[in-house]
Enzyme design. Structure first.
Site, PDB file in Angstrom:
ATOM      1  N   HIS B  52       0.857  -1.190   0.000  1.00  0.00           N
ATOM      2  CA  HIS B  52       0.000   0.000   0.000  1.00  0.00           C
ATOM      3  C   HIS B  52       0.895   1.243   0.000  1.00  0.00           C
ATOM      4  O   HIS B  52       2.044   1.197   0.452  1.00  0.00           O
ATOM      5  CB  HIS B  52      -0.887   0.014   1.254  1.00  0.00           C
ATOM      6  CG  HIS B  52      -2.014  -0.974   1.224  1.00  0.00           C
ATOM      7  ND1 HIS B  52      -3.068  -0.944   2.106  1.00  0.00           N
ATOM      8  CD2 HIS B  52      -2.249  -2.033   0.393  1.00  0.00           C
ATOM      9  CE1 HIS B  52      -3.907  -1.938   1.827  1.00  0.00           C
ATOM     10  NE2 HIS B  52      -3.422  -2.612   0.810  1.00  0.00           N
ATOM     11  N   GLU B  54       0.975   3.949   1.838  1.00  0.00           N
ATOM     12  CA  GLU B  54       1.491   4.399   3.140  1.00  0.00           C
ATOM     13  C   GLU B  54       2.628   3.499   3.611  1.00  0.00           C
ATOM     14  O   GLU B  54       3.637   3.967   4.127  1.00  0.00           O
ATOM     15  CB  GLU B  54       0.395   4.380   4.213  1.00  0.00           C
ATOM     16  CG  GLU B  54      -0.856   5.150   3.875  1.00  0.00           C
ATOM     17  CD  GLU B  54      -1.932   4.254   3.247  1.00  0.00           C
ATOM     18  OE1 GLU B  54      -1.646   3.552   2.250  1.00  0.00           O
ATOM     19  OE2 GLU B  54      -3.067   4.274   3.749  1.00  0.00           O
ATOM     20  N   CYS B  82      -5.954   1.982   6.087  1.00  0.00           N
ATOM     21  CA  CYS B  82      -6.513   0.729   6.618  1.00  0.00           C
ATOM     22  C   CYS B  82      -5.778   0.373   7.916  1.00  0.00           C
ATOM     23  O   CYS B  82      -4.788   1.013   8.261  1.00  0.00           O
ATOM     24  CB  CYS B  82      -6.342  -0.382   5.573  1.00  0.00           C
ATOM     25  SG  CYS B  82      -4.632  -0.960   5.414  1.00  0.00           S
ATOM     26  N   CYS B  85      -1.938  -0.068   7.530  1.00  0.00           N
ATOM     27  CA  CYS B  85      -1.142   1.144   7.322  1.00  0.00           C
ATOM     28  C   CYS B  85      -1.174   2.075   8.532  1.00  0.00           C
ATOM     29  O   CYS B  85      -0.157   2.682   8.885  1.00  0.00           O
ATOM     30  CB  CYS B  85      -1.629   1.859   6.065  1.00  0.00           C
ATOM     31  SG  CYS B  85      -1.248   0.898   4.580  1.00  0.00           S
TER      32      CYS B  85
END
Lengths: 147, 147
Positions: B52, B54, B82, B85
Site C-alpha cells: 500500500h 502508506e 486501513c 497502514c
C-alpha cells in the site's frame, strides 16, 4: 506435521530474533502441510518499523507463490498479531491464523482491539493458545533482561 | 509548502498508481517542510499484499532517515488508511497523519474500525478532509471503469 509442530517452528524463529536482540516473535506460513515462508522480528536490525515476523513472512510467501493472495494458507505466529500484521493477513486472504500467547499491549484479535469483530470482507479463522506458555516465556525473558 | 500542496503531491502519486492500473492511492512523508518519501499503491505490480502507498512510504522514509522511528514526521495520504497502514504509522511514531477522503470499506480512523480510540502508547494526530473530493473522484473513476 501437526499444529504443535508448526508452532514449534515459529518458536524456533522467535529464538533467532532473541539471539539477534530483537523482540522475540516468530512466524511460519503453511500451504498444503508445507512451510512456504518463515521469518522473525527484525525491526531494529533492518531499521524498518514494518519488519514484524508476520509481515516479513507474508511478503516472503507472496514472493514464493508469485501472488498477492495467499489463498489456503495458515499463518502461525508466537504472539497475537498487532493491527498492522492482522491487517496484512486480511489483505493477503490468509485462511487461518494460529497464535501462541495474547498481547495485551497491541493484540488485534481482541486483546487491545478486535479487528475480527469488524466488517471486513475477509477474515481469517483464528485459533489461539497453541504453545502459549513457551511463546510468552521467551518474550517475558527478553523484557525482564532489559529492565 | 502548505497542507494543500503536500496533499497535491500525494494526489500526483495516486495518479501514478492509476496509470499503472493500481488502486489509485498515493502518499508522501514530510519532515521539516520537506518531502522525504513518496509512494503509491503497487500491490498488483509487485504481487505484494502489503504494498500500500502508506506502507511503502513509511519503509522508504525509514531508509532515508536510517531509523525505524519517524519522529516529527507528517504522513499525507489521499484515502483514510486501513488497519495495516495506520498500524505501521503508529509503530513508526508518525506525529501527524493527514488524509483526503474516508474509506467506508477499510478505514481505520473511524470509518470501518477506530484504532484511534484504542489504548496504543502512541497515536498520531489525525487531520482529515484535505482535498477530499479530488482524492475520492480518482478512486471512484478507477472502480467505475472496472465494473
Amino acid at each position: 506435521m501437526d499444529r504443535i509442530q508448526f508452532m514449534q517452528e515459529a518458536i524456533l524463529e522467535a529464538k533467532k530474533a532473541y539471539n539477534e536482540e530483537e523482540v522475540p516473535i516468530g512466524a511460519v506460513i503453511i500451504l498444503n502441510d508445507q512451510i512456504i515462508a518463515r521469518a522473525h522480528n527484525r525491526v531494529r536490525n533492518l531499521k524498518d518499523p514494518t519488519a514484524h515476523a508476520e509481515l516479513l513472512a507474508i511478503k516472503e510467501a507472496a514472493r514464493v507463490l508469485n501472488s498477492e493472495r495467499l489463498l489456503g494458507t495458515s499463518l502461525y505466529v508466537t504472539i497475537e498479531p498487532c493491527p498492522m500484521c492482522l491487517g496484512a493477513a486480511i489483505w493477503a486472504r490468509i485462511e487461518e491464523l494460529i497464535y501462541g500467547a495474547p498481547d495485551p499491549k497491541a493484540g488485534a484479535c481482541g486483546s487491545l482491539v478486535d479487528l475480527m469483530n469488524s466488517n471486513f470482507n475477509h477474515r481469517p479463522r483464528i485459533i489461539k493458545d497453541i504453545l502459549k506458555d513457551e511463546s510468552l516465556s521467551l518474550l517475558q525473558k527478553f523484557f525482564l533482561e532489559r529492565r
